[in-house]
Write a protein that holds these residues in place. Structure first.
Motif: not given
Length: 169
Positions: A35, A39, A44, A58
């Protein structure tokens, strides 16, 4: 000599921009990535959604004016298990669950719509998203009844573009 340097600098700048664009392309994230790495690479997400067994989605959407919605699913340990560009006409029939899906399912899959409208032939809202089918701009329309249940869907051409691909407001 100065002109040659200017051309080289311009070429280098273009190459860096192209490289940065590739690095931030969600569909290039590999299964197994963490993750944190995802990112760091993409920034984001436009939305996040909880998944079963402690996983997380996501969502990277280029809506409202873009044509892609990429979902990156993570398992409970925070590792990427799948990367899917959802706005593909080939998959709509297998993905959209008429009479089962609710608003939250639509949002979790396609993100916020381009537009929410109403039509006289349906009691409820019609949500629409833009996508490309072989470089042809199209719309996905999903019909939600007053209880928020998906009752039908269909696709259609984006008629704001003419044969010459000039935008008509």
């Amino acid at each position: 000599m100065r002109a040659g340097r200017a051309v080289c600098r311009a070429a280098a700048a273009i190459a860096l921009v192209a490289l940065a664009a590739c690095a931030s392309e969600p569909t290039r994230v590999q299964p197994g990535a963490t993750r944190a790495d995802t990112l760091q690479r993409l920034g984001p997400p436009t939305a996040t959604y909880p998944l079963a067994q402690g996983g997380e989605r996501l969502q990277y959407s280029r809506a409202p004016m873009g044509f892609e919605v990429t979902n990156i699913d993570l398992d409970a340990s925070g590792r990427v298990t799948s990367v899917i560009q959802e706005m593909d006409e080939f998959y709509f029939g297998d993905t959209i669950q008429v009479d089962k899906w609710r608003e939250v399912d639509v949002l979790r899959t396609y993100g916020r719509p381009y537009e929410i409208t109403r039509v006289s032939s349906f009691n409820g809202n019609v949500w629409s998203w833009r996508y490309l089918q072989i470089n042809n701009p199209r719309f996905l329309y999903i019909y939600l009844d007053p209880q928020g249940v998906v009752r039908r869907y269909h696709t259609g051409d984006d008629l704001r573009y003419d044969e010459g691909r000039r935008f008509r407001p």
